[in-house]
Scaffold this motif. Structure first.
Motif, PDB file in Angstrom:
ATOM      1  N   ASP A  47       0.820  -1.211   0.000  1.00 49.13           N
ATOM      2  CA  ASP A  47       0.000   0.000   0.000  1.00 49.13           C
ATOM      3  C   ASP A  47       0.851   1.257   0.000  1.00 49.13           C
ATOM      4  OD1 ASP A  47      -2.243  -1.595   0.060  1.00 49.13           O
ATOM      5  OD2 ASP A  47      -2.453  -1.501   2.245  1.00 49.13           O
ATOM      6  N   HIS A 128      -6.391   4.938   1.772  1.00 50.57           N
ATOM      7  CA  HIS A 128      -6.105   3.709   2.511  1.00 50.57           C
ATOM      8  C   HIS A 128      -6.695   3.754   3.916  1.00 50.57           C
ATOM      9  CE1 HIS A 128      -3.863   1.535  -0.480  1.00 50.57           C
ATOM     10  NE2 HIS A 128      -3.238   2.655  -0.785  1.00 50.57           N
ATOM     11  N   TYR A 132      -8.893   0.643   5.277  1.00 49.63           N
ATOM     12  CA  TYR A 132      -8.519  -0.054   6.512  1.00 49.63           C
ATOM     13  C   TYR A 132      -9.622   0.124   7.566  1.00 49.63           C
ATOM     14  CZ  TYR A 132      -3.576  -0.997   5.233  1.00 49.63           C
ATOM     15  OH  TYR A 132      -2.415  -1.456   4.663  1.00 49.63           O
TER      16      TYR A 132
END
Length: 146
Positions: A47, A128, A132
């Motif tokens: 990532d 991200h 997450y």
């Protein structure tokens, strides 16, 4: 002894070579402050490949993760769930400063001085942080009392 040790070492080498590799974890992001809920999220190295500023990635990640998390927990608590569910979720709000809940109210002008690298890293972090947070919220809700 050498005759039994050699085949054993050969077998051990073959089995360990076929074992699945554990994806190497990258850096971490600490979320929240001590006046509220805190956690540390392990980032996957894949990532971070397009990121040129880890500091700005973390900043964007932290902001979006905290905001999404708090919004979902607040929504659940505002629905006035059963007492055991309320107990499960109470104390699970992130604070971005002493007693200040994190919320989606970012001022885009706060990043006016960012370079292209810093802004791109910040945006990658936000994306991200969103992904997450979705995964972690799903796990949180799966563990809630029914």
């Amino acid at each position: 002894m050498t005759r039994t040790l050699l085949p054993a070492l050969t077998a051990l080498t073959l089995f360990t070579a076929c074992a699945p590799l554990i994806p190497h974890q990258g850096p971490t992001v600490s979320i929240g402050d001590a006046s509220g809920f805190t956690t540390t999220v392990n980032l996957r190295r894949k990532d971070l490949k397009p990121v040129c500023s880890l500091e700005h990635f973390r900043e964007g990640f932290r902001y979006t993760y905290m905001s999404m998390w708090n919004k979902r927990v607040e929504t659940i608590l505002e629905a006035k769930p059963a007492p055991d569910v309320t107990a499960y979720y109470s104390g699970k709000l992130f604070h971005s400063g002493p007693g200040i809940k994190a919320a989606l109210n970012e001022n885009p002008r706060s990043r006016d001085g960012y370079t292209e690298c810093q802004e791109a890293s910040h945006q990658q972090g936000k994306m991200h942080g969103f992904l997450y947070a979705l995964d972690d919220l799903k796990s949180l809700e799966e563990g809630a009392p029914k």
